[in-house]
Design a protein around this motif. Sequence first.
Motif, PDB file in Angstrom:
ATOM      1  N   ALA A   1       0.676  -0.862  -0.228  1.00 34.48           N
ATOM      2  CA  ALA A   1      -0.151   0.164  -0.556  1.00 34.48           C
ATOM      3  C   ALA A   1       0.951   1.172   0.366  1.00 34.48           C
ATOM      4  CB  ALA A   1      -0.976   0.016   0.863  1.00 34.48           C
TER       5      ALA A   1
ATOM      6  N   GLN B   1       3.746  -0.552   3.489  1.00 36.09           N
ATOM      7  CA  GLN B   1       2.644   0.695   3.532  1.00 36.09           C
ATOM      8  C   GLN B   1       3.873   1.953   3.670  1.00 36.09           C
ATOM      9  OE1 GLN B   1      -0.589   1.949   3.350  1.00 36.09           O
ATOM     10  NE2 GLN B   1       1.550   3.718   2.825  1.00 36.09           N
TER      11      GLN B   1
ATOM     12  N   GLY C   1      -3.064   4.480   1.798  1.00 35.68           N
ATOM     13  CA  GLY C   1      -2.867   2.790   2.380  1.00 35.68           C
ATOM     14  C   GLY C   1      -3.297   2.552   4.121  1.00 35.68           C
TER      15      GLY C   1
ATOM     16  N   LEU D   1      -2.868  -2.764  -2.506  1.00 38.43           N
ATOM     17  CA  LEU D   1      -4.174  -1.552  -1.892  1.00 38.43           C
ATOM     18  C   LEU D   1      -3.799  -0.468  -3.193  1.00 38.43           C
ATOM     19  CD1 LEU D   1      -4.403  -2.222   2.139  1.00 38.43           C
ATOM     20  CD2 LEU D   1      -6.240  -3.004   0.190  1.00 38.43           C
TER      21      LEU D   1
END
Length: 348
Positions: free
Chosen positions: A170, A196, A174, A287
């Motif tokens: 992500a 992330q 995210g 994501l």
Amino acid sequence: MTGGPVKVLIVDDAPIVRNVLTKELSRDSRIEVVGAAEDAYQARDMIIERNPDVISLDLLMPRMDGLEFMEVLMKHWPMPIIVLSSIVDDHWDQALRALELGAIEVFAKPNPEDPVAFKAMLARLTDTLVWAARIDMNEVLQKKKIQSKPSPLKSPSLARAADKIIAIGASTGGAEALRNIIPLLPPTTPGILIVQHMPEHFTHSFAQRLDQMSQIEVKEAEDGDEVYPGRALLAPGDHHMRLKNKNGKYVVDIVKGPLVSRHRPSVDVLMQSVADTAGAEGVGVMLTGMGNDGAKGMLSMRERGARTIAQSEETCVVFGMPREVLNNGGAETAVPLPDIASKLMSLV
């Protein structure tokens, strides 16, 4: 946003930061810096007079701090905001709150004595400002109201979960997406590895926040951490995370290494390691996020027999990374954010 360069307003109480950002951002032909305000009140006047497309905002300012200013803007004049602030342990909660209020991305101000870090941050900041200008904030705020379905999820058996590894990538948007997935997962969920894109020192705090919300354990990964059902490991900022098998157990390597796909941590690094180590026992999730980090890695996962999904366009803040994995065949299908947790359980 109309045609022409992206109009950027810089809001920071430090004169040197305003001057450096104005000079450096103006070097890019895609950007026009229309103003540099020293506080929220001056910024408010410049917004009215100069109609910027996107704002670079410090959080720690006198008179009215960045969070208060964001609340006012999102209520009365929603526009894309990129936070650029001195994020230290004492202020991590403010950075998380900024994301909850609708900030598109959070950047930590780099050490001015580290020219390599400054150059890397500036490149990412410039691209993010340009991309953010395309975002309709009214749509983003509406999407934030979408809540994942809280119905009970199927719990896999521990024996089955022990063989599986879930890899999640992500970037922009995210943090909010993860808050709509991880807390819904049952205690017997297979081990999860998350990249992330976040600044160093921020990932620890974000992992703590997710842990407080969730049925499973969530922690910032440390070198040698074991991966097992009921545990999610978040790659630490500025470090890659790789999965490996050590004496029959899944563990992670945390390494510095060069930037990969312009990022560290990189989703490509994580997912390639899951493809190599877990093969068909892997499950990949891409994501919301800008760019193409993870496109190669997720494709490798699918080629090794892993199941893979991507967040659907209508629920993404930025449909960049999910678009790439759908276009190159890395992801089998697109799934709306509210359905991702239940879809994950059906794949394991």
